[in-house]
Design an enzyme around this catalytic site. Structure first.
Site, PDB file in Angstrom:
ATOM      1  N   GLU A 129       0.804  -1.238   0.000  1.00  0.00           N
ATOM      2  CA  GLU A 129       0.000   0.000   0.000  1.00  0.00           C
ATOM      3  C   GLU A 129       0.831   1.279   0.000  1.00  0.00           C
ATOM      4  OE1 GLU A 129      -2.759  -0.471   3.265  1.00  0.00           O
ATOM      5  OE2 GLU A 129      -3.553  -2.344   2.463  1.00  0.00           O
ATOM      6  N   ASN A 170       2.153  -5.263  -3.111  1.00  0.00           N
ATOM      7  CA  ASN A 170       0.752  -5.586  -2.833  1.00  0.00           C
ATOM      8  C   ASN A 170      -0.039  -4.300  -2.563  1.00  0.00           C
ATOM      9  OD1 ASN A 170      -1.149  -7.833  -2.196  1.00  0.00           O
ATOM     10  ND2 ASN A 170      -1.152  -6.970  -0.115  1.00  0.00           N
ATOM     11  N   HIS A 206     -10.368  -6.119  -2.400  1.00  0.00           N
ATOM     12  CA  HIS A 206     -11.439  -5.863  -1.418  1.00  0.00           C
ATOM     13  C   HIS A 206     -12.581  -5.185  -2.171  1.00  0.00           C
ATOM     14  CE1 HIS A 206      -9.078  -7.122   1.987  1.00  0.00           C
ATOM     15  NE2 HIS A 206      -8.089  -6.318   1.642  1.00  0.00           N
ATOM     16  N   GLU A 234      -6.234 -10.708  -1.228  1.00  0.00           N
ATOM     17  CA  GLU A 234      -7.037 -10.462  -0.010  1.00  0.00           C
ATOM     18  C   GLU A 234      -8.521 -10.348  -0.364  1.00  0.00           C
ATOM     19  OE1 GLU A 234      -5.569  -7.064   2.183  1.00  0.00           O
ATOM     20  OE2 GLU A 234      -3.481  -7.602   1.846  1.00  0.00           O
ATOM     21  N   ASP A 236     -12.351 -10.150  -0.784  1.00  0.00           N
ATOM     22  CA  ASP A 236     -13.676 -10.226  -0.168  1.00  0.00           C
ATOM     23  C   ASP A 236     -14.622  -9.368  -0.993  1.00  0.00           C
ATOM     24  OD1 ASP A 236     -12.695  -7.765   0.939  1.00  0.00           O
ATOM     25  OD2 ASP A 236     -12.302  -8.722   2.871  1.00  0.00           O
TER      26      ASP A 236
HETATM   27  O1  G3I Z   1      -4.423  -7.660  19.055  1.00  0.00           O
HETATM   28  C1  G3I Z   1      -5.271  -6.639  19.543  1.00  0.00           C
HETATM   29  C2  G3I Z   1      -5.921  -7.035  20.824  1.00  0.00           C
HETATM   30  O2  G3I Z   1      -4.937  -7.212  21.806  1.00  0.00           O
HETATM   31  C3  G3I Z   1      -6.934  -5.963  21.248  1.00  0.00           C
HETATM   32  O3  G3I Z   1      -7.607  -6.367  22.377  1.00  0.00           O
HETATM   33  C4  G3I Z   1      -7.928  -5.716  20.125  1.00  0.00           C
HETATM   34  C5  G3I Z   1      -8.905  -4.593  20.462  1.00  0.00           C
HETATM   35  O4  G3I Z   1      -9.270  -3.869  19.345  1.00  0.00           O
HETATM   36  O5  G3I Z   1      -7.227  -5.351  18.972  1.00  0.00           O
HETATM   37  C6  G3I Z   1      -6.330  -6.359  18.504  1.00  0.00           C
HETATM   38  O6  G3I Z   1      -5.688  -5.909  17.345  1.00  0.00           O
HETATM   39  C7  G3I Z   1      -6.475  -5.872  16.171  1.00  0.00           C
HETATM   40  C8  G3I Z   1      -5.804  -6.753  15.133  1.00  0.00           C
HETATM   41  O7  G3I Z   1      -6.484  -6.642  13.912  1.00  0.00           O
HETATM   42  C9  G3I Z   1      -5.785  -8.227  15.544  1.00  0.00           C
HETATM   43  O8  G3I Z   1      -7.096  -8.715  15.686  1.00  0.00           O
HETATM   44  C10 G3I Z   1      -6.546  -4.444  15.679  1.00  0.00           C
HETATM   45  O9  G3I Z   1      -7.303  -3.656  16.582  1.00  0.00           O
HETATM   46  C11 G3I Z   1      -7.180  -4.386  14.323  1.00  0.00           C
HETATM   47  O10 G3I Z   1      -7.055  -3.060  13.809  1.00  0.00           O
HETATM   48  C12 G3I Z   1      -6.455  -5.337  13.391  1.00  0.00           C
HETATM   49  O11 G3I Z   1      -7.113  -5.279  12.146  1.00  0.00           O
HETATM   50  C13 G3I Z   1      -6.421  -5.828  11.065  1.00  0.00           C
HETATM   51  C14 G3I Z   1      -6.153  -4.754  10.034  1.00  0.00           C
HETATM   52  O12 G3I Z   1      -5.532  -5.317   8.896  1.00  0.00           O
HETATM   53  C15 G3I Z   1      -5.278  -3.657  10.603  1.00  0.00           C
HETATM   54  O13 G3I Z   1      -4.785  -2.815   9.645  1.00  0.00           O
HETATM   55  C16 G3I Z   1      -7.279  -6.922  10.452  1.00  0.00           C
HETATM   56  O14 G3I Z   1      -7.372  -8.014  11.366  1.00  0.00           O
HETATM   57  C17 G3I Z   1      -6.683  -7.406   9.134  1.00  0.00           C
HETATM   58  O15 G3I Z   1      -7.621  -8.229   8.476  1.00  0.00           O
HETATM   59  C18 G3I Z   1      -6.391  -6.217   8.232  1.00  0.00           C
HETATM   60  O16 G3I Z   1      -5.795  -6.689   7.044  1.00  0.00           O
HETATM   61  C19 G3I Z   1      -5.443  -5.712   6.076  1.00  0.00           C
HETATM   62  C20 G3I Z   1      -4.213  -6.225   5.361  1.00  0.00           C
HETATM   63  O17 G3I Z   1      -3.188  -6.526   6.267  1.00  0.00           O
HETATM   64  C21 G3I Z   1      -3.718  -5.222   4.316  1.00  0.00           C
HETATM   65  N1  G3I Z   1      -4.778  -4.840   3.402  1.00  0.00           N
HETATM   66  C22 G3I Z   1      -6.025  -4.391   4.033  1.00  0.00           C
HETATM   67  C23 G3I Z   1      -6.531  -5.445   5.025  1.00  0.00           C
HETATM   68  C24 G3I Z   1      -7.857  -5.021   5.627  1.00  0.00           C
HETATM   69  O18 G3I Z   1      -7.735  -3.862   6.397  1.00  0.00           O
END
Ligand code: G3I
Length: 316
Positions: A129, A170, A206, A234, A236
């Site tokens: 990105e 990516n 996405h 990725e 969806d």
């Molecule tokens: O690990 C913490 C946890 O300790 C805490 O209690 C909880 C409370 O919010 O948050 C947890 O972290 C989260 C993490 O996912 C693990 O579940 C973050 O808040 C959350 O923001 C994070 O989101 C991820 C996101 O990337 C962040 O940018 C998504 O799971 C993940 O699917 C998403 O994936 C991205 C790709 O890497 C890049 N392209 C876009 C795609 C979708 O956003």
């Protein structure tokens, strides 16, 4: 493999999913993941905040668990991701480093993380990105501190650390021909001319229901014609919730279309959907009122979208 992974393999492709460590203990989650997919991408476990939360202190616990799970189930692994502005610890983003120091920090991160997994990964998303929708460079800390050259430097460091992993750029919103995809295209073309080691481009895909770009296949083909692999990384297809039978039928058709686009491009190596089940999709957290974007519903029942994919692969 069985399921979609087996159907894809019969066509010389893979069919993968994002996998999250914290759900692997749920038996239905693991059962579906291992039955249907022959490739996995760690959803969060190999990102910078997970792997180097403080400077020089590396943690591979989550990533190692994904890799060993994948190895035990005959799945290849796409590493995700070495250099990204998001999920970047503040010691990097707010460290106030100068160009040469930040370059060393980035090279050290890549050499440690890609070095740790050397020989175990099919591919790495080296840089994620880095562009804006208008084709300009995103003003990440890497861009503003180091300048355009940071991307090539990252690919060189990744090649040195793991010569056998395919190295990918990516991004999202590059699935059709537009300003952003053309900027990425021009970068990849320049890298090939300059000998910068890039092997592939990942199109996150996405999508929104009913909005698959009509030039998806043509756009994949124009990148392939530069001499790189392409992949949908990725996928969806989100809809306004609640789902109904009309929306689910459109979603099935959309999944069928995107699967065929990859099948029709020789250098499209595979497709990864961004999660096993709608229950744990990132979509509702980020796009309020949207969800149900994947192939399995909250109860792990396959949706019409599953049949859309399976039909495209020639399954029954
Ligand atoms: O690990 C913490 C946890 O300790 C805490 O209690 C909880 C409370 O919010 O948050 C947890 O972290 C989260 C993490 O996912 C693990 O579940 C973050 O808040 C959350 O923001 C994070 O989101 C991820 C996101 O990337 C962040 O940018 C998504 O799971 C993940 O699917 C998403 O994936 C991205 C790709 O890497 C890049 N392209 C876009 C795609 C979708 O956003």
């Amino acid at each position: 493999a069985t399921g979609l992974g087996q159907l894809a393999a019969a066509k010389g492709k893979y069919f993968g999913t994002a996998l999250a460590n914290n759900h692997l203990g749920e038996s239905a989650y693991a059962t579906v993941a291992d039955r249907e997919f022959n490739s996995v991408t760690p959803e969060n476990e190999m990102k910078w905040d997970a792997t180097e939360p403080s400077r020089g202190s590396f943690n591979y616990t989550g990533g190692d668990a994904i890799v060993s799970h994948a190895q035990a189930h005959g799945q290849s692994v796409r590493g995700h991701t070495l250099v990204w502005h998001s999920q970047l610890p503040s010691w990097v983003s707010n460290g106030g480093f100068n160009s040469s120091t930040l370059t060393s920090i980035m090279q050290n991160h890549i050499s440690n993380v890609a070095g740790h997994y050397q020989g175990k990964l099919y591919a790495w998303d080296v840089v994620n990105e880095a562009f804006n929708d208008d084709g300009s460079r995103r003003q990440s800390v890497f861009q503003t501190t180091i300048g355009d050259s940071y991307i090539a430097t990252a690919f060189q460091a990744a090649r040195a650390a793991d010569p056998s992993a395919k190295l990918y750029y990516n991004d999202y919103n590059i699935e059709g021909v537009n300003s952003k995809s053309t900027a990425v295209y021009n970068m990849v073309k320049a890298f090939k001319q300059q000998g910068v080691p890039i092997d592939g481009v990942g199109f996150q895909a996405h999508f929104i229901l009913g909005q698959i770009p009509s030039d998806l296949q043509a756009n994949l083909q124009r990148f392939a014609d530069l001499g790189v692999d392409v992949a949908l990384t990725e996928v969806d297809v989100r809809m306004q919730t609640p789902a109904d039978s009309t929306k689910l039928a459109t979603q099935s058709s959309n999944y069928n279309t995107l699967t065929k686009a990859c099948l029709n491009v020789t250098r499209c190596v595979g497709i990864t959907v961004w999660g096993v089940t709608d229950k744990y999709s990132w979509v509702p957290d980020v796009f309020s009122g949207y969800g149900a974007p994947l192939l399995f519903d909250d109860n792990y029942n396959s949706k019409p979208a599953y049949t859309g994919v399976s039909n495209a692969f020639g399954g029954t």
